[in-house]
Design an enzyme around this catalytic site. Sequence first.
Site, PDB file in Angstrom:
ATOM      1  N   ASP A   1       0.854  -1.188   0.000  1.00 41.31           N
ATOM      2  CA  ASP A   1       0.000   0.000   0.000  1.00 41.31           C
ATOM      3  C   ASP A   1       0.890   1.237   0.000  1.00 41.31           C
ATOM      4  OD1 ASP A   1      -2.543   1.381   0.157  1.00 41.31           O
ATOM      5  OD2 ASP A   1      -2.032   1.884   2.208  1.00 41.31           O
ATOM      6  N   SER A   2       0.305   2.353  -0.402  1.00 42.75           N
ATOM      7  CA  SER A   2       1.048   3.604  -0.374  1.00 42.75           C
ATOM      8  C   SER A   2       1.286   4.093   1.056  1.00 42.75           C
ATOM      9  CB  SER A   2       0.303   4.680  -1.166  1.00 42.75           C
ATOM     10  OG  SER A   2      -0.984   4.903  -0.612  1.00 42.75           O
ATOM     11  N   CYS A  40      -3.836  -1.040  -2.343  1.00 40.20           N
ATOM     12  CA  CYS A  40      -3.936   0.386  -2.630  1.00 40.20           C
ATOM     13  C   CYS A  40      -4.881   0.557  -3.806  1.00 40.20           C
ATOM     14  CB  CYS A  40      -2.546   0.943  -2.967  1.00 40.20           C
ATOM     15  SG  CYS A  40      -2.526   2.653  -3.530  1.00 40.20           S
ATOM     16  N   HIS A  45      -9.093   3.216   3.740  1.00 45.71           N
ATOM     17  CA  HIS A  45      -9.271   3.938   5.007  1.00 45.71           C
ATOM     18  C   HIS A  45     -10.703   3.799   5.531  1.00 45.71           C
ATOM     19  CE1 HIS A  45      -5.457   5.851   4.131  1.00 45.71           C
ATOM     20  NE2 HIS A  45      -5.516   6.586   5.218  1.00 45.71           N
ATOM     21  N   CYS A  90     -11.957   2.852  -0.815  1.00 47.69           N
ATOM     22  CA  CYS A  90     -10.716   3.336  -0.199  1.00 47.69           C
ATOM     23  C   CYS A  90     -10.490   2.513   1.061  1.00 47.69           C
ATOM     24  CB  CYS A  90     -10.820   4.819   0.147  1.00 47.69           C
ATOM     25  SG  CYS A  90      -9.417   5.471   1.097  1.00 47.69           S
ATOM     26  N   GLU A 107      -7.251   9.595   9.477  1.00 48.85           N
ATOM     27  CA  GLU A 107      -5.871   9.616   9.975  1.00 48.85           C
ATOM     28  C   GLU A 107      -5.719  10.506  11.206  1.00 48.85           C
ATOM     29  OE1 GLU A 107      -2.987  10.228   6.912  1.00 48.85           O
ATOM     30  OE2 GLU A 107      -3.433   8.287   5.974  1.00 48.85           O
TER      31      GLU A 107
END
Length: 274
Positions: A12-13, A75, A189, A187, A152
């Site tokens: 993943d990034s 990702c 996240h 995504c 985040e």
Amino acid sequence: MTARRPSIGVFDSGFGGLTVLKELLSLVPNADYLYFGDTARLPYGSKSVETVARYAMSATHYLEEHGAQMLVIACNTATALVLDKIIQNVSVPVVGVIDPGAERASRASSARRVVVIGTEATVSSHAYKRALGELGIETREKACPLLVPLVEEGWVDHPVTEVVAQIYLNDAFVDGFAEADVLVLGCTHYPLIKPLLHRVVPGNVSIVDSAESTAKVVHDLLRNSPLPATTEPERRQLPRVQFFVTDSVEKFRRLGSLFLGREIMEVQHVDMME
């Protein structure tokens, strides 16, 4: 002497791919894992296809050189933009996050209309729309750029995050898509705010998590086509997980635990040549 566990590389990034790793650890506990987070070069979403390809290839080659027998591209941006290039340039099986999510959404949708939320880069690529279109699903894609920084920040159940999500989803579930019955989390996240999203989507909408879907595909692939095993003394009961990052080890430990749902101890810093 017993068969050594297969080794799966997860790329993943940055941090979001840890939600995929979390699902893999749950569904495929009889494997070891190598996780590569390219934290020094995130976000990938603002970069050209050529740059994403260069970064992704260097990371996946690193994982392959360190023993990964399968690669999971956790990702969405890298999957959307360069999955085919990765597949062509490595010698191990590769699984991305988009097709598994699209296939699960197709199975879940009776209305044959689906809303996909993701980053600007993933939405602009229209990768989900193409994948779902091939399955006969009409798709509305909605970019939600504020959700990643809110996650985040740790605001996974914060009133501000709920208001932002409500605004985005109100814009998505309108007109011809008021009757859409599936929301795809495009995504990695977004699984962290899945309980919040359940509160703000229309009551008839089911949520498809691409992290869960991808782990299920890996599980099924390994059940049908097990990876080669080597014979070595093996007494461990739990998977071994190694973490490699290109930026701050301390930040990865702190923020990564939020995504993985458990404490991260040992992380190795890696310098990647540009």
